[in-house]
Design a protein around this motif. Structure first.
Motif, PDB file in Angstrom:
ATOM      1  N   GLU A  73     -36.442  12.662  39.182  1.00 40.35           N
ATOM      2  CA  GLU A  73     -37.919  12.808  39.489  1.00 40.35           C
ATOM      3  C   GLU A  73     -38.433  13.214  40.934  1.00 40.35           C
ATOM      4  O   GLU A  73     -39.262  13.812  41.249  1.00 40.35           O
ATOM      5  CB  GLU A  73     -38.459  11.441  39.093  1.00 40.35           C
ATOM      6  CG  GLU A  73     -38.344  11.033  37.775  1.00 40.35           C
ATOM      7  CD  GLU A  73     -37.111  10.339  37.325  1.00 40.35           C
ATOM      8  OE1 GLU A  73     -36.146  10.303  38.252  1.00 40.35           O
ATOM      9  OE2 GLU A  73     -36.761  10.026  36.030  1.00 40.35           O
ATOM     10  N   THR A  74     -37.535  12.880  41.809  1.00 40.09           N
ATOM     11  CA  THR A  74     -37.971  13.232  43.239  1.00 40.09           C
ATOM     12  C   THR A  74     -37.821  14.929  43.389  1.00 40.09           C
ATOM     13  O   THR A  74     -38.430  15.520  43.880  1.00 40.09           O
ATOM     14  CB  THR A  74     -36.942  12.510  44.285  1.00 40.09           C
ATOM     15  OG1 THR A  74     -37.186  11.255  44.024  1.00 40.09           O
ATOM     16  CG2 THR A  74     -37.476  12.724  45.694  1.00 40.09           C
ATOM     17  N   VAL A  75     -36.567  15.229  42.829  1.00 41.99           N
ATOM     18  CA  VAL A  75     -36.375  16.938  42.868  1.00 41.99           C
ATOM     19  C   VAL A  75     -37.504  17.558  42.271  1.00 41.99           C
ATOM     20  O   VAL A  75     -38.005  18.481  42.704  1.00 41.99           O
ATOM     21  CB  VAL A  75     -35.145  17.313  42.423  1.00 41.99           C
ATOM     22  CG1 VAL A  75     -34.777  18.723  42.556  1.00 41.99           C
ATOM     23  CG2 VAL A  75     -33.915  16.731  43.207  1.00 41.99           C
ATOM     24  N   ARG A  76     -37.939  17.119  40.983  1.00 43.63           N
ATOM     25  CA  ARG A  76     -39.002  17.789  40.220  1.00 43.63           C
ATOM     26  C   ARG A  76     -40.444  17.556  41.151  1.00 43.63           C
ATOM     27  O   ARG A  76     -41.082  18.465  40.960  1.00 43.63           O
ATOM     28  CB  ARG A  76     -39.311  16.904  38.950  1.00 43.63           C
ATOM     29  CG  ARG A  76     -40.236  17.559  38.086  1.00 43.63           C
ATOM     30  CD  ARG A  76     -40.440  16.846  36.833  1.00 43.63           C
ATOM     31  NE  ARG A  76     -41.627  17.312  36.064  1.00 43.63           N
ATOM     32  CZ  ARG A  76     -42.840  16.984  36.572  1.00 43.63           C
ATOM     33  NH1 ARG A  76     -43.145  16.589  37.685  1.00 43.63           N
ATOM     34  NH2 ARG A  76     -43.752  17.583  35.683  1.00 43.63           N
ATOM     35  N   SER A  77     -40.764  16.513  41.875  1.00 44.50           N
ATOM     36  CA  SER A  77     -41.875  16.462  42.592  1.00 44.50           C
ATOM     37  C   SER A  77     -41.878  17.608  43.812  1.00 44.50           C
ATOM     38  O   SER A  77     -42.932  18.077  43.935  1.00 44.50           O
ATOM     39  CB  SER A  77     -41.901  14.908  43.087  1.00 44.50           C
ATOM     40  OG  SER A  77     -42.255  13.904  42.131  1.00 44.50           O
TER      41      SER A  77
END
Length: 68
Positions: free
Chosen positions: A30-34
């Motif tokens: 989720e953090t990398v996607r953000s």
């Protein structure tokens, strides 16, 4: 001015998915996607370091300052 991420373009060029990158650098998807979709408000420096090291890229390859 705002900071924009070029990470998604770089991943597409290299044929790497966001999920694969997250797994390879042992970081939450989720953090990398953000980061890839310019939705991250606070950028963890360890994430940036891991991305740069894994992709053999410079910070300025990943992030750019743009006039909006």
């Amino acid at each position: 001015m705002e900071i924009k991420s070029n990470l998604l373009s770089i991943l597409n060029e290299k044929g790497i998915t966001i999920r694969q990158l997250a797994k390879d650098i042992d970081y939450r998807y989720e953090t990398v996607r953000s980061l890839c979709h310019n939705q991250i408000e606070r950028l963890p420096l360890d994430l940036l370091a891991k991305v740069c090291e894994h992709l053999n890229a410079k910070i300025e390859d990943i992030l750019e300052l743009s006039k909006t």
